[in-house]
Design a protein around this motif. Structure first.
Motif, PDB file in Angstrom:
ATOM      1  N   GLU A  30       0.854  -1.193   0.000  1.00 56.19           N
ATOM      2  CA  GLU A  30       0.000   0.000   0.000  1.00 56.19           C
ATOM      3  C   GLU A  30       0.894   1.249   0.000  1.00 56.19           C
ATOM      4  OE1 GLU A  30      -3.444   1.957  -0.380  1.00 56.19           O
ATOM      5  OE2 GLU A  30      -3.357  -0.234  -0.180  1.00 56.19           O
TER       6      GLU A  30
ATOM      7  N   ASP B  31       1.257   3.556   3.104  1.00 60.10           N
ATOM      8  CA  ASP B  31       1.850   2.829   4.224  1.00 60.10           C
ATOM      9  C   ASP B  31       3.341   3.126   4.363  1.00 60.10           C
ATOM     10  OD1 ASP B  31      -0.606   1.618   4.587  1.00 60.10           O
ATOM     11  OD2 ASP B  31       0.182  -0.426   4.553  1.00 60.10           O
TER      12      ASP B  31
ATOM     13  N   CYS C  48      -0.262  -1.122   9.073  1.00 60.78           N
ATOM     14  CA  CYS C  48      -1.370  -1.868   8.481  1.00 60.78           C
ATOM     15  C   CYS C  48      -1.119  -3.378   8.621  1.00 60.78           C
ATOM     16  CB  CYS C  48      -1.529  -1.414   7.029  1.00 60.78           C
ATOM     17  SG  CYS C  48      -3.060  -1.856   6.192  1.00 60.78           S
ATOM     18  N   THR C  49      -1.302  -4.128   7.555  1.00 57.97           N
ATOM     19  CA  THR C  49      -1.128  -5.579   7.633  1.00 57.97           C
ATOM     20  C   THR C  49       0.331  -6.014   7.562  1.00 57.97           C
ATOM     21  OG1 THR C  49      -1.549  -5.721   5.248  1.00 57.97           O
ATOM     22  CG2 THR C  49      -3.419  -6.106   6.718  1.00 57.97           C
TER      23      THR C  49
ATOM     24  N   THR D  71      -3.472  -3.326  13.717  1.00 57.15           N
ATOM     25  CA  THR D  71      -3.410  -3.451  12.265  1.00 57.15           C
ATOM     26  C   THR D  71      -4.604  -2.709  11.671  1.00 57.15           C
ATOM     27  OG1 THR D  71      -3.075  -5.052  10.458  1.00 57.15           O
ATOM     28  CG2 THR D  71      -4.724  -5.626  12.132  1.00 57.15           C
ATOM     29  N   HIS D  72      -4.789  -2.807  10.373  1.00 49.13           N
ATOM     30  CA  HIS D  72      -5.946  -2.194   9.698  1.00 49.13           C
ATOM     31  C   HIS D  72      -7.246  -2.735  10.294  1.00 49.13           C
ATOM     32  CE1 HIS D  72      -8.781  -1.204   6.474  1.00 49.13           C
ATOM     33  NE2 HIS D  72      -7.873  -0.358   5.999  1.00 49.13           N
ATOM     34  N   TRP D  73      -8.258  -1.890  10.373  1.00 48.32           N
ATOM     35  CA  TRP D  73      -9.512  -2.301  11.018  1.00 48.32           C
ATOM     36  C   TRP D  73     -10.124  -3.539  10.380  1.00 48.32           C
ATOM     37  CZ3 TRP D  73     -13.991  -2.434   8.154  1.00 48.32           C
ATOM     38  CH2 TRP D  73     -14.074  -1.637   7.003  1.00 48.32           C
ATOM     39  N   ARG D  74      -9.940  -3.707   9.074  1.00 51.68           N
ATOM     40  CA  ARG D  74     -10.510  -4.881   8.420  1.00 51.68           C
ATOM     41  C   ARG D  74      -9.814  -6.174   8.831  1.00 51.68           C
ATOM     42  NH1 ARG D  74     -11.245  -2.829   2.147  1.00 51.68           N
ATOM     43  NH2 ARG D  74     -13.188  -1.672   2.456  1.00 51.68           N
TER      44      ARG D  74
ATOM     45  N   ALA E 236      -2.267   1.136  12.863  1.00 50.89           N
ATOM     46  CA  ALA E 236      -3.464   0.814  12.094  1.00 50.89           C
ATOM     47  C   ALA E 236      -3.169   1.092  10.616  1.00 50.89           C
ATOM     48  CB  ALA E 236      -4.642   1.642  12.612  1.00 50.89           C
ATOM     49  N   GLY E 237      -4.204   1.183   9.804  1.00 49.16           N
ATOM     50  CA  GLY E 237      -4.007   1.176   8.365  1.00 49.16           C
ATOM     51  C   GLY E 237      -3.584   2.485   7.731  1.00 49.16           C
ATOM     52  N   VAL E 238      -2.843   2.366   6.669  1.00 48.71           N
ATOM     53  CA  VAL E 238      -2.553   3.387   5.667  1.00 48.71           C
ATOM     54  C   VAL E 238      -2.010   4.686   6.295  1.00 48.71           C
ATOM     55  CG1 VAL E 238      -3.398   4.396   3.507  1.00 48.71           C
ATOM     56  CG2 VAL E 238      -4.479   2.323   4.377  1.00 48.71           C
TER      57      VAL E 238
END
Length: 208
Positions: free
Chosen positions: A12, A15, A104-105, A123-126, A154-156
């Motif tokens: 990403e 990221d 993120c991931t 990590t990312h919420w998803r 967390a993400g991005v």
């Protein structure tokens, strides 16, 4: 002192570009790392998640020992968690690095490299439930998490906040302030569309 950022196909973009901006501002304005290196498994362009093409500075085989290492996320992490070259590079560098960070991931790559078991992380919420399902990570719904020398975000866009906080931790508030001011990084608190009420919104979004 040097800072390395791993890149790989389907990483990403923000990221690593957000952290890259913070680290290079640190170098320019506050005596930060002499080098910030983009590191890939092989030479040649890396195609990121949204189509950005990036040329690494060095490869896993030629990379010097790193003081700090950051692993971004993106769809490519689903492949990289089973890539022995990636895991060997991350785990080997981590042995002498002062700190290892994920965005993120990228946290799943750290886990696969045996760096996250028994630690607090995010990590990312998803992917929060997927990180919990690993069974040996204390998953926190925070913008970023520090557990000793391991940092995760967390993400991005969260990676930018994490690295700014990281700079404050290792170089002091004044250094982080110079970076923040140089980058004009003063995020708006405005929220759009009511998504802070979404059932999957992480706790730090719902409570802020």
């Amino acid at each position: 002192m040097n800072f390395g950022i791993v890149i790989f196909d389907q990483a990403e973009e923000l990221d690593f570009v957000g952290p890259w901006e913070m680290v290079t501002m640190w170098s320019r304005f506050a005596d930060g790392p002499e080098e910030c290196l983009l590191v890939a498994e092989k030479p040649g362009p890396v195609t990121c998640a949204k189509g950005m093409s990036v040329n690494p500075h060095t490869t896993f085989a030629e990379c010097p020992p790193l003081d700090y290492l950051l692993v971004p996320g993106g769809e490519g992490t689903r492949r990289e968690v089973s890539n022995p070259e990636m895991l060997s590079f991350v785990s080997t560098q981590a042995q002498s690095a002062r700190a290892v960070l994920s965005v993120c991931t990228g946290s799943f790559v750290l886990h696969a490299a045996s760096l996250l078991s028994g630690k607090r992380a995010t990590t990312h919420w998803r992917s929060l439930d997927r990180l919990r399902a690993l069974g040996d990570v204390d998953v926190l719904e925070q913008r970023y998490v520090q557990d000793g020398t391991v940092w995760s975000s967390a993400g991005v866009s969260a990676g930018t906040d994490m690295v700014l906080a990281f700079i404050a931790e290792v170089a002091g508030e004044a250094a982080a302030g110079k970076v923040q001011f140089g980058a004009e990084y003063y995020p708006s608190t405005r929220k759009y569309g009511g998504f802070e009420e979404h059932a999957k919104a992480p706790a730090y979004v719902r409570s802020s």
